[in-house]
Structure formats: C-alpha cells, structure tokens
Design a protein around this motif. Structure first.
Motif, mmCIF file in Angstrom:
data_model
loop_
_atom_site.group_PDB
_atom_site.id
_atom_site.type_symbol
_atom_site.label_atom_id
_atom_site.label_comp_id
_atom_site.label_asym_id
_atom_site.label_seq_id
_atom_site.Cartn_x
_atom_site.Cartn_y
_atom_site.Cartn_z
ATOM 1 N N SER A 182 42.872 41.554 47.930
ATOM 2 C CA SER A 182 43.706 41.614 46.729
ATOM 3 C C SER A 182 43.872 40.233 46.110
ATOM 4 O O SER A 182 43.782 40.065 44.887
ATOM 5 N N LEU A 216 33.251 46.823 35.528
ATOM 6 C CA LEU A 216 34.689 47.075 35.582
ATOM 7 C C LEU A 216 35.016 48.156 36.604
ATOM 8 O O LEU A 216 36.048 48.085 37.291
ATOM 9 N N LYS A 217 34.120 49.138 36.713
ATOM 10 C CA LYS A 217 34.332 50.209 37.686
ATOM 11 C C LYS A 217 34.264 49.648 39.115
ATOM 12 O O LYS A 217 35.060 50.038 39.992
ATOM 13 N N GLU A 232 34.966 46.542 39.990
ATOM 14 C CA GLU A 232 36.172 45.759 40.225
ATOM 15 C C GLU A 232 37.372 46.662 40.457
ATOM 16 O O GLU A 232 38.236 46.365 41.293
ATOM 17 N N GLU A 233 37.413 47.762 39.728
ATOM 18 C CA GLU A 233 38.490 48.729 39.946
ATOM 19 C C GLU A 233 38.413 49.307 41.364
ATOM 20 O O GLU A 233 39.428 49.513 42.035
ATOM 21 N N ALA A 269 39.778 46.730 43.795
ATOM 22 C CA ALA A 269 41.241 46.696 43.757
ATOM 23 C C ALA A 269 41.826 47.921 44.469
ATOM 24 O O ALA A 269 42.819 47.811 45.203
ATOM 25 N N ARG A 270 41.194 49.070 44.260
ATOM 26 C CA ARG A 270 41.670 50.281 44.928
ATOM 27 C C ARG A 270 41.486 50.175 46.451
ATOM 28 O O ARG A 270 42.363 50.590 47.224
#
Length: 401
Positions: free
Chosen positions: A166, A242-243, A245-246, A249-250
């Motif tokens: 994170s 972006l997907k 990176e998402e 993060a998830r």
C-alpha cells in the motif's frame, strides 16, 4: 611447594633421630631435638589437615576427611547463594554500573582501535574465533534455524506485505516494477513469435493455410499485442495500466483486511517453511553467516581498515565529544545489565549450582587444589616451623624450671 614442604618434614624427622643420640654430649642438642620433634608433629598435623580437605589421608576413610568432595553439592549451592545475595541484586549491579563509563571506554577504543598495539582487537579476535570453533555447530545451527523458523511462524506476514504494498503504491514506488513487467512482456512476445505463428498455423483451417492467411493472421495478432503493450508502456493513463494499479491497491487492502487472503498467505508461508528446499536454504544462511563471522574475526584489521572501520572511528569520536550521547548510552547499558540481573539472576545462580553439582569429585578437587595449592603447602611449611619454635620454647621452660 609440595616437595619443599614434604622435604622439610622429612628433614625434621631425620634431625630428630640424629639428635636423640647427641643430646647427652651437649645441652644445645636438646634444643635441636625439641625443635625437630615439635616441628615434625606440627608438620604432620598440618599435612593431615591439608590433605583432609581434599581426600582421605593415606586412603583411610577417617571421619571428617575428604571434606570438599563430600560437600561438593553444598559448596555449589552456597556459592550460588553467595552470588545471588551479594552480586546479582539489581541495586548492587546498578551501583557498580554507575561507576563505569562504558560509552567513554567504547569511544576511546573505536576512535583508536590500534591503540595499545592492537592487543584488544587481537584478543577479541582470538576469543571470537575460539568461541565460534568450539561451540557445537550442529546444535547451535539448529538453535538458530529453529529460532528463525519459529519467529517467521509467529509473525503474520499478510498485513506486513499489505502495508508495504500500500505504501509503495501511494508513493509510486511500484511504477518501476510495473514498467519492468511490461518490458518483460514485450521481450517475451518477441522471443516467442515463432511459437505464436506455429500455434495459429496448427489451429487454422485448411483453407486459411492453403491461402496463406494463417501467416497474415499471426502477424496481425503479434503486431496487435505488441502495439497494446507499447501503448501500456507509454501511456500512464492507459485503462489496462490503471486496471493493474487498481488490482495492486485491492490486493494491498485484501492482504491487510480480508480473512480469506490472510489465511491463504499463512498457508503458503507454512508450506514454504516445511518445504525441504526452503529448509536447505535456511541451513545455508546459517553456514554463510558463521563463515562470514569467522572471516571477520580472523582478520579484524581488514574490517577496521575499510568503510565500516571509518564509520566505527567516526562513532568513537562522536562518543568522546558528545557527553549527552555518552550519558544516554551509559544509562541504556546500566538498565540492560540491571534488567539482565533481575530477569536472569536466578538462571545464573541455578547454572552455577548445577555446574558444580555436575562436576565429578576428582575435577572439583583438582581445580580447587590447583587454585590454592601454593598457599596450602605454605601452611604445612609454617606449621613445621611454628611447631619447632613452640617445641624450643617448651624445652627452654622445662630446662629453666
């Protein structure tokens, strides 16, 4: 000293025998006879007393002899109690430590480790080498491995990994890794173009193969994937990027908060620890660490002459010039030693007691006798001489009366 004491006793015995026949020739021989007789008695008495401390005189089981071997366990307990009551009391340790300026001593040595001819460095080096070589390496290595594995087992890795991931995403420290993965994907595509063409050719229909469209389709597919990877690499706002990176993060969130993910990481950790390859790797870590410690211990000058040595010297100068830092270190050392005395004092006492109890009677007799041997033989010599003087005094009183 034993030979001297025994020789003196034998000399007194011979003198006594000789002077018995000479006593009638002159009164002075009476004083010599009295001296030798009393000296012989005193020497024999002290020989008996000294011998009775450690063994049975003449191997005879006389009561109250072989005092130390018979009371070995009690001596160990008393020694341990003495240590506990007079040395390992936290208040006593604190008073002693308050008089010791550990920071100043460490600063002087670190600033000039070659001082005093480097004796301290060489002595420390020899001691470290001897300790590392004499310790049971299999047992010690097993302890280190067991401690390492136990600590990893007790540590829940999932939240730690999640927090690290994170923080990396928040500070964009994941971008170089992501760019490397994208570059690796492009390289993998280019190095496997022939494999992709072969797969398209094998799965294409006979009409496509007969018309050569399978080759065109494969080229279009490769060019399309290559262009997609290139767009992802160049465009930081690409939807797939972006997907990804998402997804990172998830994943970071799930590692910290999702019970299923945490259980999965724990199961994977246990499987890795129980894997034979991982165990061999851990064993290798200990061996490498031990070999590195031995290399440093055998050549302390090389260690002190490098960058690490310069850092140590700088630390030494800082300790010498900064009294506030010195007080802080001394306070920390004092608290650590006092804490060790409070926490492990009973363990140390028990270790002393059990060690003495574990010695065989011959070992403890030889160690104590060697430690005070000269003084014990001086007792015999003094007993012989003092006994002789007392004999002369008694004989003089007898003659005068």
């Amino acid at each position: 000293m034993r030979l001297i004491a025994t020789g003196l006793l034998v000399f007194m015995a011979v003198t006594f025998v000789v002077t018995r026949s000479l006593q009638s020739l002159h009164p002075a021989w009476g004083f010599v006879r009295a001296f030798s007789e009393a000296a012989m008695v005193g020497g024999l008495a002290d020989w008996f007393a000294v011998t009775a401390l450690f063994r049975h005189p003449l191997a005879l089981p006389i009561p109250h002899t072989a005092i130390i071997p018979r009371n070995k366990d009690r001596i160990g307990d008393q020694l341990a109690t003495f240590l506990r009551d007079y040395f390992l009391i936290p208040s006593v340790v604190a008073r002693r430590m308050a008089r010791i300026d550990v920071a100043a001593a460490a600063g002087r040595w670190l600033a000039n480790p070659q001082g005093s001819g480097g004796r301290l460095a060489r002595g420390t080096s020899r001691l470290a080498v001897e300790i590392l070589q004499e310790l049971d390496q299999e047992r010690l290595g097993g302890m280190v491995r067991a401690m390492l594995v136990s600590r990893v087992r007790e540590t829940e890795l999932s939240p730690m990994i999640g927090r690290a991931l994170s923080a990396a995403v928040a500070e964009d420290r994941h971008l170089p890794v992501l760019d490397s993965l994208i570059g690796w994907g492009r390289d993998a595509l280019r190095s496997n173009e022939d494999l992709i063409r072969a797969m398209v050719h094998d799965r294409a229909g006979s009409i496509l193969r007969w018309t050569g469209l399978d080759e065109t389709l494969a080229n279009k597919l490769i060019d399309g994937i290559d262009k997609l990877i290139g767009d992802i690499a160049e465009n930081r706002e690409h939807p797939l990027r972006l997907k990804a990176e998402e997804g990172l993060a998830r994943l970071a969130y799930d590692l910290q908060h999702a019970p299923e993910m945490r259980d999965k990481v724990e199961r994977l950790k246990i499987e890795l620890l129980e894997n034979s390859a991982m165990q061999n790797w851990i064993n290798g870590l200990w061996e490498q660490a031990r070999a590195a410690m031995l290399r440093m211990a055998r050549d302390p000058q090389a260690l002190l002459s490098g960058k690490f040595g310069e850092a140590l010297q700088q630390l030494g100068h800082t300790l010498e010039r900064d009294p506030k830092l010195g007080r802080t270190i001394n306070r920390f050392v004092r608290r650590a030693v006092v804490g060790a005395a409070a926490d492990y004092g009973d363990t140390i006492v028990r270790l002393v007691s059990e060690t003495v109890r574990g010695w065989d009677t011959r070992t403890i007799t030889e160690r104590l006798e060697n430690a005070v041997g000269k003084d014990l033989q001086f007792i015999r010599v003094n007993g012989t001489l003092v006994g002789g003087l007392v004999g002369v005094l008694i004989h003089a009183v007898d003659v005068l009366l």
